[in-house]
Design a protein around this motif. Structure first.
Motif, short mmCIF file in Angstrom:
data_model
loop_
_atom_site.label_atom_id
_atom_site.label_comp_id
_atom_site.label_asym_id
_atom_site.label_seq_id
_atom_site.Cartn_x
_atom_site.Cartn_y
_atom_site.Cartn_z
N GLN A 11 0.82 -1.22 0.00
CA GLN A 11 0.00 0.00 0.00
C GLN A 11 0.85 1.27 0.00
N GLU A 12 1.97 1.27 0.67
CA GLU A 12 2.82 2.46 0.72
C GLU A 12 3.46 2.78 -0.64
N ASP A 13 3.37 1.86 -1.60
CA ASP A 13 3.88 2.09 -2.95
C ASP A 13 2.90 2.88 -3.81
N HIS A 14 1.68 3.04 -3.33
CA HIS A 14 0.62 3.62 -4.16
C HIS A 14 0.96 4.98 -4.76
N PRO A 15 1.49 5.93 -4.01
CA PRO A 15 1.84 7.22 -4.63
C PRO A 15 2.86 7.07 -5.76
N ALA A 16 3.82 6.20 -5.59
CA ALA A 16 4.83 6.00 -6.63
C ALA A 16 4.22 5.35 -7.87
N VAL A 17 3.31 4.41 -7.68
CA VAL A 17 2.65 3.75 -8.82
C VAL A 17 1.82 4.77 -9.60
N LEU A 18 1.09 5.63 -8.89
CA LEU A 18 0.32 6.67 -9.56
C LEU A 18 1.22 7.65 -10.30
N ARG A 19 2.37 7.96 -9.71
CA ARG A 19 3.33 8.85 -10.36
C ARG A 19 3.86 8.23 -11.64
N LEU A 20 4.21 6.95 -11.59
CA LEU A 20 4.71 6.27 -12.77
C LEU A 20 3.65 6.23 -13.87
N TYR A 21 2.41 6.00 -13.50
CA TYR A 21 1.33 6.00 -14.49
C TYR A 21 1.21 7.37 -15.14
N ALA A 22 1.21 8.43 -14.33
CA ALA A 22 1.09 9.79 -14.87
C ALA A 22 2.28 10.14 -15.76
N GLU A 23 3.48 9.73 -15.39
CA GLU A 23 4.65 9.98 -16.22
C GLU A 23 4.52 9.27 -17.56
N GLY A 24 3.95 8.09 -17.57
CA GLY A 24 3.73 7.36 -18.82
C GLY A 24 2.76 8.09 -19.72
N LEU A 25 1.72 8.66 -19.12
CA LEU A 25 0.76 9.44 -19.91
C LEU A 25 1.44 10.66 -20.53
N LEU A 26 2.25 11.35 -19.73
CA LEU A 26 2.93 12.54 -20.22
C LEU A 26 3.91 12.20 -21.33
N ALA A 27 4.47 10.99 -21.28
CA ALA A 27 5.43 10.56 -22.30
C ALA A 27 4.72 10.03 -23.54
N GLY A 28 3.40 9.96 -23.49
CA GLY A 28 2.63 9.49 -24.64
C GLY A 28 2.52 8.00 -24.75
N SER A 29 2.83 7.27 -23.71
CA SER A 29 2.80 5.81 -23.78
C SER A 29 1.54 5.23 -23.14
#
Length: 72
Positions: A11-29
């Motif tokens: 559960q403590e990984d959740h903010p990092a997982v959301l960040r990685l998802y958002a970074e992927g969106l910004l990168a167009g992937s």
């Protein structure tokens, strides 16, 4: 890779997982079918069935990658 660990999501990984998802969106992937709605319900989406799971990759104490698998 040295110092890279693959482990089960916690559960403590959740903010990092959301960040990685958002970074992927910004990168167009992003995939049109990937809404990330399952990220709001991690236990139900990835841990309620034996064949489902979610892992994170960690390096130097920071989550640097993740993958989830759901048997359909």
């Amino acid at each position: 890779l040295p110092d890279l660990a693959i482990r089960t999501y916690q559960q403590e990984d959740h903010p990092a997982v959301l960040r990685l998802y958002a970074e992927g969106l910004l990168a167009g992937s992003n995939d049109a079918n990937d809404t990330a709605a399952d990220l709001d319900f991690m236990q139900e989406a990835y841990f309620s069935q034996e064949r489902d799971h979610f892992w994170v990759a960690e390096k130097a104490g920071q989550v640097v990658g993740c993958i989830g698998v759901v048997h359909d």
